[in-house]
Design a protein around this motif. Structure first.
Motif, mmCIF file in Angstrom:
data_model
loop_
_atom_site.group_PDB
_atom_site.id
_atom_site.type_symbol
_atom_site.label_atom_id
_atom_site.label_comp_id
_atom_site.label_asym_id
_atom_site.label_seq_id
_atom_site.Cartn_x
_atom_site.Cartn_y
_atom_site.Cartn_z
ATOM 1 N N VAL A 56 -8.093 3.461 -66.560
ATOM 2 C CA VAL A 56 -6.461 3.274 -66.324
ATOM 3 C C VAL A 56 -6.123 4.047 -65.223
ATOM 4 O O VAL A 56 -6.446 5.175 -64.883
ATOM 5 C CB VAL A 56 -5.524 3.792 -67.328
ATOM 6 N N LEU A 57 -5.430 3.397 -64.108
ATOM 7 C CA LEU A 57 -4.973 4.041 -62.940
ATOM 8 C C LEU A 57 -3.492 3.987 -62.921
ATOM 9 O O LEU A 57 -2.778 2.921 -63.229
ATOM 10 C CB LEU A 57 -5.509 3.332 -61.680
ATOM 11 N N THR A 58 -2.738 5.204 -62.622
ATOM 12 C CA THR A 58 -1.232 5.203 -62.866
ATOM 13 C C THR A 58 -0.652 5.020 -61.303
ATOM 14 O O THR A 58 0.803 5.367 -61.435
ATOM 15 C CB THR A 58 -0.802 6.424 -63.582
ATOM 16 N N LYS A 59 -1.398 4.944 -60.291
ATOM 17 C CA LYS A 59 -0.430 4.921 -58.960
ATOM 18 C C LYS A 59 -1.309 3.757 -57.988
ATOM 19 O O LYS A 59 -2.427 3.692 -58.343
ATOM 20 C CB LYS A 59 -0.358 5.790 -57.934
ATOM 21 N N PRO A 60 -0.654 2.763 -57.184
ATOM 22 C CA PRO A 60 -1.385 1.918 -56.516
ATOM 23 C C PRO A 60 -2.113 2.900 -55.444
ATOM 24 O O PRO A 60 -1.580 3.880 -55.001
ATOM 25 C CB PRO A 60 -0.207 0.891 -55.926
ATOM 26 N N LEU A 61 -3.137 2.299 -54.676
ATOM 27 C CA LEU A 61 -4.042 2.696 -53.804
ATOM 28 C C LEU A 61 -3.279 2.176 -52.369
ATOM 29 O O LEU A 61 -2.634 1.347 -52.315
ATOM 30 C CB LEU A 61 -5.368 2.072 -53.798
ATOM 31 N N GLY A 62 -3.658 3.150 -51.241
ATOM 32 C CA GLY A 62 -3.341 2.766 -50.129
ATOM 33 C C GLY A 62 -2.517 3.744 -49.228
ATOM 34 O O GLY A 62 -2.202 3.245 -48.169
ATOM 35 N N THR A 63 -2.263 4.805 -49.981
ATOM 36 C CA THR A 63 -1.448 5.707 -49.015
ATOM 37 C C THR A 63 -2.160 6.288 -47.791
ATOM 38 O O THR A 63 -1.405 6.570 -46.664
ATOM 39 C CB THR A 63 -1.226 7.091 -49.926
ATOM 40 N N GLY A 64 -3.411 6.452 -47.608
ATOM 41 C CA GLY A 64 -4.190 6.733 -46.538
ATOM 42 C C GLY A 64 -3.984 5.754 -45.345
ATOM 43 O O GLY A 64 -3.535 5.929 -44.208
ATOM 44 N N LEU A 65 -4.136 4.490 -45.627
ATOM 45 C CA LEU A 65 -3.893 3.454 -44.896
ATOM 46 C C LEU A 65 -2.627 3.410 -44.292
ATOM 47 O O LEU A 65 -2.330 3.104 -43.035
ATOM 48 C CB LEU A 65 -4.390 2.049 -45.539
ATOM 49 N N LEU A 66 -1.484 3.468 -45.072
ATOM 50 C CA LEU A 66 -0.081 3.199 -44.977
ATOM 51 C C LEU A 66 0.405 4.353 -44.236
ATOM 52 O O LEU A 66 1.173 4.146 -43.155
ATOM 53 C CB LEU A 66 0.712 3.085 -45.926
ATOM 54 N N THR A 67 -0.305 5.691 -44.384
ATOM 55 C CA THR A 67 0.405 6.533 -43.548
ATOM 56 C C THR A 67 -0.355 6.673 -42.028
ATOM 57 O O THR A 67 0.143 7.118 -41.045
ATOM 58 C CB THR A 67 0.099 8.175 -44.225
ATOM 59 N N THR A 68 -1.664 6.321 -42.044
ATOM 60 C CA THR A 68 -2.092 6.132 -40.666
ATOM 61 C C THR A 68 -1.433 4.948 -39.785
ATOM 62 O O THR A 68 -1.189 5.208 -38.754
ATOM 63 C CB THR A 68 -3.468 5.482 -40.666
ATOM 64 N N ALA A 69 -0.798 3.916 -40.667
ATOM 65 C CA ALA A 69 0.124 3.017 -39.867
ATOM 66 C C ALA A 69 1.368 3.983 -39.404
ATOM 67 O O ALA A 69 1.871 3.361 -38.381
ATOM 68 C CB ALA A 69 0.335 1.817 -40.957
ATOM 69 N N ILE A 70 1.819 4.857 -40.443
ATOM 70 C CA ILE A 70 2.917 5.279 -40.016
ATOM 71 C C ILE A 70 2.790 6.308 -38.362
ATOM 72 O O ILE A 70 3.601 6.073 -37.825
ATOM 73 C CB ILE A 70 3.550 6.113 -40.987
#
Ligand code: CO
Ligand code: CO
Length: 321
Positions: free
Chosen positions: A149-163
């Protein structure tokens, strides 16, 4: 890092319950039969522009390793690097205020800290929690058949690189910021209520890296179902556009020889699963008969969680559609 740590003498003490050699989330030292200290430290450079948000995220990330071990947060010490001659003090105040507010939310008493003059701002916290020695959650208790079970969606590295590249719209900046600033406290509460075999949190090594630590420590393999894994909006499309942090590429290169991706899962999908997370969710291995109860309890505690796969015999990771 393992190469470096391998050259250091191991600490040995009868009350050292979890040390650095098992790649667990935090160290654990027993004080007496009922109480053990859980200690960990994390700090980094800003991944968002707003200094208050950065302070909140840094503390949510640092304290996450306490939640992942089943500990109750107790105290914290600020760790600060700051260019005192180049940035106004108000920026530092905002970082520290964000950190203090998040620490208060977690129940941490901040005792003090240390600041050094540094070319680039850095902030984090050394945190201490308490746990009963018999109720420590490690990454080593997973069993074949357990559901993941995973409790948060993945992708914070990709989105913060986009920031950083000015490619993300304000709505998504707000979404990813709020997710990173969210404590894993509620998720840990649900795990405590229902019980689990193994727990860790998903941070810098990405889902695949942290799952490999869990499977290696537990002596099992794992199967993930890609379509069941929650992703932040735009995460996959950013990976397709090559808006990918260096740490994520390194993570994938590091784990690739131990993972079997089903045909059709191409480089962007693989990168998302290896994406280096800041303040990611808990990854929980739970007995199959308890999984529905855990998902229900997580929902009742306001946590959006998903069942993403299971533990299998062997030592490899399989990712299917
Ligand atoms: Co961790
Ligand atoms: Co950590």
């Amino acid at each position: 890092m393992a190469q470096v740590l391998g050259q250091l003498p191991r600490s040995t003490h009868p009350d050292l319950l979890v040390g650095f050699e098992t790649s667990d989330d935090a160290g654990v030292f027993r004080l007496n039969a009922d109480t053990a200290l859980v200690q960990t430290v994390d700090f980094f450079t800003p991944m968002v522009d707003d200094p208050y948000d950065f302070g909140q995220i840094a503390v949510a990330n640092a304290v996450s390793d306490l939640y992942a071990m089943g500990a109750t947060p107790l105290t914290g010490l600020n760790i600060v690097g700051f260019p005192l001659d180049e940035l106004p003090p108000s920026v530092l105040v905002a970082i520290l205020r964000g950190g203090a507010d998040k620490a208060a939310e977690a129940g941490l008493t901040v005792l003090g800290g240390h600041t050094v003059d540094d070319a680039e701002p850095k902030f984090g916290m050394a945190v201490t929690g308490l746990v009963h020695p018999a109720r420590i959650w490690t990454n080593a208790g997973g069993q074949v058949g357990d559901r993941l079970v995973l409790t948060k969606p993945l992708g914070t590295g990709l989105l913060t690189t986009a920031i950083k590249r000015d490619l993300l719209d304000p709505e998504l900046i707000a979404l990813v910021t709020a997710q990173m600033a969210t404590l894993n406290a509620a998720a840990a509460h649900a795990v405590r209520a229902v019980g689990a075999h193994a727990v860790t949190d998903v941070t810098g090594f990405g889902l695949l890296g942290h799952l490999l630590e869990l499977t290696r420590a537990s002596g099992v393999g794992a199967r993930l179902r890609f379509s069941d894994i929650p992703l932040l909006p735009e995460a996959l499309s950013l990976a397709k556009q090559d808006v990918v942090p260096g740490g994520t590429e390194k993570n994938l290169a590091h784990v690739k020889s131990r993972v079997d991706f089903v045909p059709g899962l191409n480089l962007p999908e693989q990168l998302v699963l290896a994406d280096a997370q800041t303040s990611g969710g808990l990854l929980i291995a739970v007995a199959p008969g308890s999984c529905a109860a855990l998902l229900e309890q997580l929902e009742a505690d306001g946590v959006q969680a998903a069942e993403i796969g299971e533990l299998i015999p062997g030592e490899r990771l399989e990712v299917v559609l």
